[in-house]
Design an enzyme around this catalytic site. Structure first.
Site, PDB file in Angstrom:
ATOM      1  N   PRO A 128       0.842  -1.287   0.199  1.00 48.89           N
ATOM      2  CA  PRO A 128       0.015  -0.053  -0.076  1.00 48.89           C
ATOM      3  C   PRO A 128       0.869   1.217  -0.049  1.00 48.89           C
ATOM      4  CG  PRO A 128      -0.889  -1.449   1.606  1.00 48.89           C
ATOM      5  CD  PRO A 128       0.337  -2.156   0.912  1.00 48.89           C
ATOM      6  N   GLY A 131       4.929   1.506  -3.974  1.00 45.74           N
ATOM      7  CA  GLY A 131       4.780   1.222  -5.101  1.00 45.74           C
ATOM      8  C   GLY A 131       5.801   1.538  -6.050  1.00 45.74           C
ATOM      9  N   TRP A 156      -2.017  -5.217  -4.999  1.00 49.18           N
ATOM     10  CA  TRP A 156      -2.047  -5.223  -6.499  1.00 49.18           C
ATOM     11  C   TRP A 156      -1.488  -6.618  -7.006  1.00 49.18           C
ATOM     12  CZ3 TRP A 156      -5.266  -1.861  -6.879  1.00 49.18           C
ATOM     13  CH2 TRP A 156      -5.168  -0.348  -6.523  1.00 49.18           C
ATOM     14  N   ILE A 157      -1.536  -7.794  -6.333  1.00 46.84           N
ATOM     15  CA  ILE A 157      -0.779  -8.786  -7.066  1.00 46.84           C
ATOM     16  C   ILE A 157      -1.630  -9.566  -7.969  1.00 46.84           C
ATOM     17  CG2 ILE A 157       0.400 -10.907  -6.163  1.00 46.84           C
ATOM     18  CD1 ILE A 157       1.673  -7.990  -5.092  1.00 46.84           C
ATOM     19  N   GLN A 279      -8.809  10.367 -46.396  1.00 44.86           N
ATOM     20  CA  GLN A 279      -7.208  10.677 -46.012  1.00 44.86           C
ATOM     21  C   GLN A 279      -7.067  10.607 -44.863  1.00 44.86           C
ATOM     22  OE1 GLN A 279      -4.815  14.040 -47.202  1.00 44.86           O
ATOM     23  NE2 GLN A 279      -3.692  12.862 -48.589  1.00 44.86           N
ATOM     24  N   GLY A 340     -19.102   5.906 -33.299  1.00 45.03           N
ATOM     25  CA  GLY A 340     -20.040   5.287 -32.027  1.00 45.03           C
ATOM     26  C   GLY A 340     -20.128   3.860 -31.831  1.00 45.03           C
ATOM     27  N   GLU A 363       4.485  -3.145 -13.638  1.00 41.25           N
ATOM     28  CA  GLU A 363       6.030  -3.225 -13.626  1.00 41.25           C
ATOM     29  C   GLU A 363       6.924  -2.013 -13.906  1.00 41.25           C
ATOM     30  OE1 GLU A 363       7.021  -6.804 -15.587  1.00 41.25           O
ATOM     31  OE2 GLU A 363       5.024  -7.479 -15.231  1.00 41.25           O
ATOM     32  N   THR A 365       5.778   2.382 -13.667  1.00 36.17           N
ATOM     33  CA  THR A 365       4.979   3.324 -14.414  1.00 36.17           C
ATOM     34  C   THR A 365       5.681   4.027 -15.592  1.00 36.17           C
ATOM     35  OG1 THR A 365       5.563   5.253 -12.889  1.00 36.17           O
ATOM     36  CG2 THR A 365       3.551   4.102 -12.392  1.00 36.17           C
TER      37      THR A 365
HETATM   38  C1  LIG Z   1      -3.775  -4.498 -12.272  1.00 34.29           C
HETATM   39  C2  LIG Z   1      -2.610  -4.572 -11.696  1.00 34.29           C
HETATM   40  C3  LIG Z   1      -1.701  -5.471 -11.503  1.00 34.29           C
HETATM   41  C4  LIG Z   1      -0.405  -5.278 -10.583  1.00 34.29           C
HETATM   42  N1  LIG Z   1       0.373  -6.542 -10.684  1.00 34.29           N
HETATM   43  C5  LIG Z   1       1.393  -6.434  -9.666  1.00 34.29           C
HETATM   44  C6  LIG Z   1       2.065  -7.597  -9.179  1.00 34.29           C
HETATM   45  O1  LIG Z   1       1.674  -8.678  -9.813  1.00 34.29           O
HETATM   46  N2  LIG Z   1       3.134  -7.548  -8.477  1.00 34.29           N
HETATM   47  C7  LIG Z   1       3.408  -6.190  -7.617  1.00 34.29           C
HETATM   48  O2  LIG Z   1       4.330  -6.260  -6.886  1.00 34.29           O
HETATM   49  N3  LIG Z   1       2.710  -5.300  -8.220  1.00 34.29           N
HETATM   50  C8  LIG Z   1       1.741  -5.181  -9.083  1.00 34.29           C
HETATM   51  N4  LIG Z   1       0.993  -4.022  -9.301  1.00 34.29           N
HETATM   52  C9  LIG Z   1       1.481  -2.753  -8.762  1.00 34.29           C
HETATM   53  C10 LIG Z   1       2.018  -1.827  -9.777  1.00 34.29           C
HETATM   54  O3  LIG Z   1       3.365  -2.243 -10.166  1.00 34.29           O
HETATM   55  C11 LIG Z   1       1.961  -0.403  -9.307  1.00 34.29           C
HETATM   56  O4  LIG Z   1       0.667  -0.022  -9.148  1.00 34.29           O
HETATM   57  C12 LIG Z   1       3.044   0.408  -9.846  1.00 34.29           C
HETATM   58  O5  LIG Z   1       4.319   0.221  -9.548  1.00 34.29           O
HETATM   59  C13 LIG Z   1       2.783   2.024  -9.322  1.00 34.29           C
HETATM   60  O6  LIG Z   1       2.917   2.114  -8.146  1.00 34.29           O
HETATM   61  P1  LIG Z   1       1.434   2.773  -6.988  1.00 34.29           P
HETATM   62  O7  LIG Z   1       0.337   2.379  -7.534  1.00 34.29           O
HETATM   63  O8  LIG Z   1       1.945   2.751  -5.572  1.00 34.29           O
HETATM   64  O9  LIG Z   1       1.811   4.262  -7.761  1.00 34.29           O
HETATM   65  P2  LIG Z   1       2.687   5.568  -7.143  1.00 34.29           P
HETATM   66  O10 LIG Z   1       4.012   5.101  -6.868  1.00 34.29           O
HETATM   67  O11 LIG Z   1       2.104   5.898  -5.863  1.00 34.29           O
HETATM   68  O12 LIG Z   1       2.702   6.486  -8.133  1.00 34.29           O
HETATM   69  C14 LIG Z   1       1.438   7.589  -8.279  1.00 34.29           C
HETATM   70  C15 LIG Z   1       2.180   8.227  -9.533  1.00 34.29           C
HETATM   71  O13 LIG Z   1       3.435   9.092  -8.990  1.00 34.29           O
HETATM   72  C16 LIG Z   1       4.062   8.834 -10.128  1.00 34.29           C
HETATM   73  N5  LIG Z   1       5.539   8.922  -9.386  1.00 34.29           N
HETATM   74  C17 LIG Z   1       6.046   8.171  -8.359  1.00 34.29           C
HETATM   75  N6  LIG Z   1       7.208   8.444  -8.060  1.00 34.29           N
HETATM   76  C18 LIG Z   1       7.569   9.475  -9.097  1.00 34.29           C
HETATM   77  C19 LIG Z   1       8.895  10.107  -9.282  1.00 34.29           C
HETATM   78  N7  LIG Z   1       9.851   9.748  -8.578  1.00 34.29           N
HETATM   79  N8  LIG Z   1       8.934  10.922 -10.384  1.00 34.29           N
HETATM   80  C20 LIG Z   1       7.910  11.082 -11.118  1.00 34.29           C
HETATM   81  N9  LIG Z   1       6.725  10.510 -11.099  1.00 34.29           N
HETATM   82  C21 LIG Z   1       6.644   9.579  -9.650  1.00 34.29           C
HETATM   83  C22 LIG Z   1       4.116   7.560 -10.693  1.00 34.29           C
HETATM   84  O14 LIG Z   1       4.647   7.258 -12.033  1.00 34.29           O
HETATM   85  C23 LIG Z   1       2.418   7.702 -10.646  1.00 34.29           C
HETATM   86  O15 LIG Z   1       2.085   8.273 -12.101  1.00 34.29           O
HETATM   87  C24 LIG Z   1      -0.179  -4.114 -10.159  1.00 34.29           C
HETATM   88  C25 LIG Z   1      -0.953  -3.201 -10.197  1.00 34.29           C
HETATM   89  C26 LIG Z   1      -1.957  -3.090 -10.954  1.00 34.29           C
HETATM   90  C27 LIG Z   1      -3.136  -1.709 -11.020  1.00 34.29           C
END
Ligand SMILES: Cc1cc2nc3c(=O)[nH]c(=O)nc-3n(C[C@H](O)[C@H](O)[C@H](O)COP(=O)(O)OP(=O)(O)OC[C@H]3O[C@@H](n4cnc5c(N)ncnc54)[C@H](O)[C@@H]3O)c2cc1C
Length: 381
Positions: A128, A131, A156-157, A279, A340, A363, A365
């Site tokens: 939580p 990320g 989010w696993i 086009q 549509g 994996e 963002t």
């Molecule tokens: C459907 C789904 C499946 C997933 N599967 C897995 C899984 O199997 N195993 C696992 O471990 N995780 C999994 N995840 C987790 C996923 O990897 C994370 O959601 C992702 O890494 C982003 O972390 P967060 O959601 O905490 O966002 P945050 O880290 O809170 O980021 C929020 C925003 O801030 C931006 N941000 C954060 N830090 C910076 C920075 N330094 N500079 C600029 N921008 C920044 C981010 O790019 C994003 O836009 C999954 C997520 C989803 C939604």
């Protein structure tokens, strides 16, 4: 430089395409609505060797290269990106790491059934409050004789509900920061280990995503992967390969968007003409095709570097960054071309947009990929 695929790679591509069309396509719309996990499909994929594609035959895998894996991922994701992510997690995040860093015991006991598709794996790094900044792991693993005792939570696993084996990152030494993180393999059913409800997602709806909880969960010390303190390196190295898989997933969605657009534009009439004669539509199709080809080249380059055991983390980040971006763009353009009809389920392209969006998030963002790429460039001597 040779752009030709080998006979074997062409064969894998064809068998993946045939399987996807025959076995996945008929139920993909229904599973998007019901969010039902594709058990039977995953089982058959395992029997055909698609769940442990890059694992060596001695460990139960198909012994194929990363290019073959990319080709298969594209074909599966073209039809159903949910199947794509389930397959990708098992192949690149679980099997790859176990083969590279697991002991003989881990390989025999866990990797072989995973590679054969008899068991399913999950990779649990995110929490939580950890990320993008995965160094902030709060899940703790305290040593107690021949066991580690885990307490904490992951969220989010992917495959969180249906997996049999879970790779879990946890802190073994808080004082050492990210050098104090370790990786453990935990079996489903271990006392103290539970999971939350399936998340109700925008896209990739038939894959399951949930939280995991650990309450005094005892894990034998044999299930420590690599060494204590190597968990963060394990996760980052594994994710480098994983990003190639997600780039391929995005490419599959982008290709599906283009194919649907070409087909529909040749059928739909407006102002007494098929819209493919306008086009404005032709240019959208041309732009989509160019971007898909560029993304494909980036992805194959990263895969080829990995196969030749060269450094590939920057290229994998580039491939994921660009392929995910153009997948979202291609899906949006496909909706526009469908007018549509693009906005309703019947024509599939609205699902492509919902499925494509996640490739810019998990994996790492897109912002994190840019950090990886720019750091690699700025650190280059
Ligand atoms: C459907 C789904 C499946 C997933 N599967 C897995 C899984 O199997 N195993 C696992 O471990 N995780 C999994 N995840 C987790 C996923 O990897 C994370 O959601 C992702 O890494 C982003 O972390 P967060 O959601 O905490 O966002 P945050 O880290 O809170 O980021 C929020 C925003 O801030 C931006 N941000 C954060 N830090 C910076 C920075 N330094 N500079 C600029 N921008 C920044 C981010 O790019 C994003 O836009 C999954 C997520 C989803 C939604």
């Amino acid at each position: 430089m040779n752009f030709d695929l080998t006979e074997e790679q062409l064969m894998i591509q064809e068998s993946a395409r045939d399987f996807a069309q025959a076995e996945i396509a008929p139920t993909s719309v229904q599973r998007d609505i019901s969010a039902e996990f594709p058990y039977d499909i995953i089982k058959k994929l395992g029997e055909l060797g698609f769940m442990g594609m890059m694992v060596s035959p001695e460990n139960g895998g198909a012994g194929l290269d990363t290019i073959s894996y990319v080709l298969a991922m594209i074909e599966m994701s073209k039809v159903d990106a949910s199947v794509g992510v389930i397959m990708s997690v098992n192949n690149s995040l679980v099997c790859h790491g176990l083969e590279k860093y697991g002991t003989d015991y881990i390989k025999q006991t866990y990797l072989t059934p995973l590679a054969k598709g008899e068991k399913l794996g999950a990779f649990a790094l995110s929490e939580p409050e950890a990320g993008s900044d995965a160094t902030k792991q709060k899940t703790m693993a305290d040593k107690d004789g021949d066991y580690y005792i885990l307490n904490g939570m992951k969220n989010w696993i992917t495959n969180g509900i249906n997996a049999d084996y879970y790779l879990v990152m946890a802190t073994t030494d808080k004082a050492k920061g990210h050098h104090g993180i370790s990786t453990f393999l935990i079996e489903k059913g271990t006392p103290g280990f539970g999971h939350g409800k399936k998340e109700d997602k925008l896209g990739i709806r038939s894959s399951d995503t949930c939280s995991l909880t650990f309450e005094n969960c005892r894990v034998p010390k044999e299930n420590l992967i690599w060494d204590e303190g190597k968990g963060f390196s394990f996760a980052m190295n594994t994710l480098n390969g994983g990003r190639i898989g997600i780039a391929a997933q995005a490419l599959g969605i982008a290709e599906a968007s283009l194919q649907a657009s070409v087909k529909y534009s040749k059928e739909r009439k407006a102002f007494g003409n098929t819209i493919s004669n306008f086009q404005a539509i032709q240019f959208k199709i041309a732009d989509m095709a160019v971007k898909i080809d560029a993304a494909k080249l980036l992805t194959f380059k990263a895969a080829a570097l990995k196969d030749s055991e060269k450094k590939y983390y920057k290229e994998a980040a580039m491939a994921k960054l660009y392929s995910s971006k153009i997948a979202v763009e291609a899906a949006l353009e496909a909706i526009q071309i469908h007018g549509g009809y693009g906005y309703v389920r019947e024509y599939l392209v609205e699902r492509y947009l919902r499925d494509a969006k996640i490739t810019e998030i998990y994996e790492g963002t897109s912002e994190i990929q840019k950090m990886v790429i720019s750091r690699a460039l700025l650190d280059e001597k």
